[in-house]
Design a protein around this motif. Structure first.
Motif, PDB file in Angstrom:
ATOM      1  N   LYS A  53     -17.448 -15.057  22.953  1.00 52.53           N
ATOM      2  CA  LYS A  53     -18.154 -14.088  22.229  1.00 52.53           C
ATOM      3  C   LYS A  53     -18.251 -14.024  20.729  1.00 52.53           C
ATOM      4  O   LYS A  53     -19.286 -13.924  20.235  1.00 52.53           O
ATOM      5  CB  LYS A  53     -17.354 -12.849  22.822  1.00 52.53           C
ATOM      6  CG  LYS A  53     -17.077 -12.605  24.202  1.00 52.53           C
ATOM      7  CD  LYS A  53     -18.446 -12.805  25.053  1.00 52.53           C
ATOM      8  CE  LYS A  53     -19.166 -11.353  24.569  1.00 52.53           C
ATOM      9  NZ  LYS A  53     -20.439 -11.264  25.479  1.00 52.53           N
ATOM     10  N   CYS A  54     -17.049 -14.366  20.239  1.00 53.77           N
ATOM     11  CA  CYS A  54     -17.283 -14.384  18.688  1.00 53.77           C
ATOM     12  C   CYS A  54     -15.903 -15.277  18.037  1.00 53.77           C
ATOM     13  O   CYS A  54     -15.018 -15.730  18.882  1.00 53.77           O
ATOM     14  CB  CYS A  54     -17.193 -13.063  17.952  1.00 53.77           C
ATOM     15  SG  CYS A  54     -15.899 -12.169  18.228  1.00 53.77           S
ATOM     16  N   TYR A  60     -12.885 -14.826  23.843  1.00 53.86           N
ATOM     17  CA  TYR A  60     -13.629 -15.269  25.094  1.00 53.86           C
ATOM     18  C   TYR A  60     -13.559 -14.210  26.050  1.00 53.86           C
ATOM     19  O   TYR A  60     -12.691 -13.294  26.191  1.00 53.86           O
ATOM     20  CB  TYR A  60     -12.745 -16.321  25.842  1.00 53.86           C
ATOM     21  CG  TYR A  60     -13.006 -17.746  25.201  1.00 53.86           C
ATOM     22  CD1 TYR A  60     -14.149 -18.520  25.303  1.00 53.86           C
ATOM     23  CD2 TYR A  60     -11.834 -18.218  24.345  1.00 53.86           C
ATOM     24  CE1 TYR A  60     -14.160 -19.850  24.679  1.00 53.86           C
ATOM     25  CE2 TYR A  60     -12.013 -19.575  23.906  1.00 53.86           C
ATOM     26  CZ  TYR A  60     -13.100 -20.632  24.012  1.00 53.86           C
ATOM     27  OH  TYR A  60     -13.464 -21.561  23.225  1.00 53.86           O
ATOM     28  N   GLU A  61     -14.583 -14.372  26.946  1.00 57.43           N
ATOM     29  CA  GLU A  61     -14.756 -13.235  27.964  1.00 57.43           C
ATOM     30  C   GLU A  61     -15.002 -14.062  29.174  1.00 57.43           C
ATOM     31  O   GLU A  61     -15.530 -15.030  29.255  1.00 57.43           O
ATOM     32  CB  GLU A  61     -15.963 -12.403  27.603  1.00 57.43           C
ATOM     33  CG  GLU A  61     -15.919 -11.026  28.608  1.00 57.43           C
ATOM     34  CD  GLU A  61     -17.150 -10.251  28.535  1.00 57.43           C
ATOM     35  OE1 GLU A  61     -17.240  -9.085  28.856  1.00 57.43           O
ATOM     36  OE2 GLU A  61     -17.983 -10.454  27.770  1.00 57.43           O
ATOM     37  N   ARG A 120     -10.314  -8.956  27.217  1.00 58.10           N
ATOM     38  CA  ARG A 120     -10.712 -10.439  26.953  1.00 58.10           C
ATOM     39  C   ARG A 120      -9.570 -11.350  26.553  1.00 58.10           C
ATOM     40  O   ARG A 120      -8.282 -11.063  26.461  1.00 58.10           O
ATOM     41  CB  ARG A 120     -11.780 -10.456  25.640  1.00 58.10           C
ATOM     42  CG  ARG A 120     -12.839  -9.519  26.114  1.00 58.10           C
ATOM     43  CD  ARG A 120     -14.030  -9.578  25.026  1.00 58.10           C
ATOM     44  NE  ARG A 120     -14.873  -8.647  25.342  1.00 58.10           N
ATOM     45  CZ  ARG A 120     -16.020  -8.263  24.374  1.00 58.10           C
ATOM     46  NH1 ARG A 120     -15.920  -8.746  23.152  1.00 58.10           N
ATOM     47  NH2 ARG A 120     -16.943  -7.571  24.536  1.00 58.10           N
ATOM     48  N   ASN A 161     -19.672  -7.061  16.595  1.00 63.99           N
ATOM     49  CA  ASN A 161     -19.214  -8.135  17.368  1.00 63.99           C
ATOM     50  C   ASN A 161     -18.670  -9.322  16.505  1.00 63.99           C
ATOM     51  O   ASN A 161     -19.190 -10.448  16.815  1.00 63.99           O
ATOM     52  CB  ASN A 161     -20.015  -8.645  18.584  1.00 63.99           C
ATOM     53  CG  ASN A 161     -19.362  -9.760  19.364  1.00 63.99           C
ATOM     54  OD1 ASN A 161     -18.379  -9.669  19.768  1.00 63.99           O
ATOM     55  ND2 ASN A 161     -20.338 -10.548  19.777  1.00 63.99           N
TER      56      ASN A 161
END
Length: 261
Positions: free
Chosen positions: A39-40, A29-30, A17, A78
């Motif tokens: 994502k977190c 990010y993904e 990522r 996560n």
């Protein structure tokens, strides 16, 4: 992907990522079909994320004013968790990861420091039992502090550093460059005998070597904080510039010959 939270000053690959420092936020990010998917994130870092490195499930965040922050990614929940930070404010300009728990940093005041994560701090960062109170984990004094292993004042702004070998097949050294184009190296000692010898040689040259500017060498290398666990190689190099009688006097104090030194 557009971001409005602040300037993007650091990017790094992290477990397939993209980990990004956006202002005071560290965000993961993904890859999506059309844009990056958030994502977190970890909010509330001191000022701006200036430098960023990653290894395993950890991220090493260099802050523009408040030194280093060690962050761990908890894959089960996560989320990004702050593992430890530095008690001494340092305006970070560059960093280099030495091992999983140790990082070398340079700041804009011309200092190079080596910081290490205390033993056991990483295990306490992720609460698997779920019994830790939310207010307790957010307290500043509950965050473990990094240990300062080495400190040395270069005298010029350090703009970059990396690990490299000076000779083929040799041990790695920490190579740094400064804003004026100067290139230097911090070479690790291989034995305790070398440490003792160069420490004693440095002590002799502090009093016997000439001082063109009149400044005391140790006071200069401790300009912002006391020099720690670093021998001044520039000072030791002045041994070859002394007269033969001065060299012989120092050699007798060290129980060595001039040739051995």
């Amino acid at each position: 992907t557009k971001v409005d939270d602040g300037p993007v000053l650091a990017l790094v690959h992290f477990q397939g990522r993209l980990l990004v420092g956006i202002g005071r936020t560290l965000r993961l990010y993904e890859m999506g079909k059309r844009q990056l998917l958030r994502k977190c994130e970890l909010r509330g870092l001191p000022t701006y994320v200036k430098t960023l490195q990653a290894a395993g499930d950890r991220a090493y965040v260099g802050d523009m004013l408040q030194s280093m922050q060690f962050v761990r990614y908890d894959s089960t929940a996560n989320r990004l968790v702050l593992v430890a930070n530095d008690r001494t404010p340092r305006p970070i300009t560059c960093q280099e990861l030495l091992d999983l728990n140790t990082v070398a940093v340079g700041d804009k005041f011309g200092n190079v420091s080596v910081l290490r994560l205390p033993r056991g701090a990483d295990a306490a960062a992720v609460d698997t039992s779920g019994t830790r109170a939310l207010w307790d984990s957010s307290r500043e004094d509950s965050t473990p502090k990094l240990e300062t292993l080495c400190h040395y004042h270069i005298g010029e702004v350090v703009t970059g550093m990396t690990r490299a070998s000076l000779v083929a097949g040799g041990a790695e050294s920490l190579i740094y460059v400064t804003v004026t184009g100067r290139i230097g190296a911090l070479v690790p000692f291989a034995s305790r005998d070398d440490v003792d010898f160069y420490t004693r040689l440095e002590g002799c040259l502090r009093t016997d070597a000439s001082r063109p500017t009149g400044r005391e060498p140790q006071a200069y290398r401790s300009y912002y904080a006391p020099v720690k666990h670093v021998v001044d190689g520039d000072l030791c190099e002045n041994y070859g510039k002394l007269t033969h009688d001065e060299q012989k006097k120092i050699a007798e104090r060290l129980d060595r010959t001039v040739g051995e030194i």
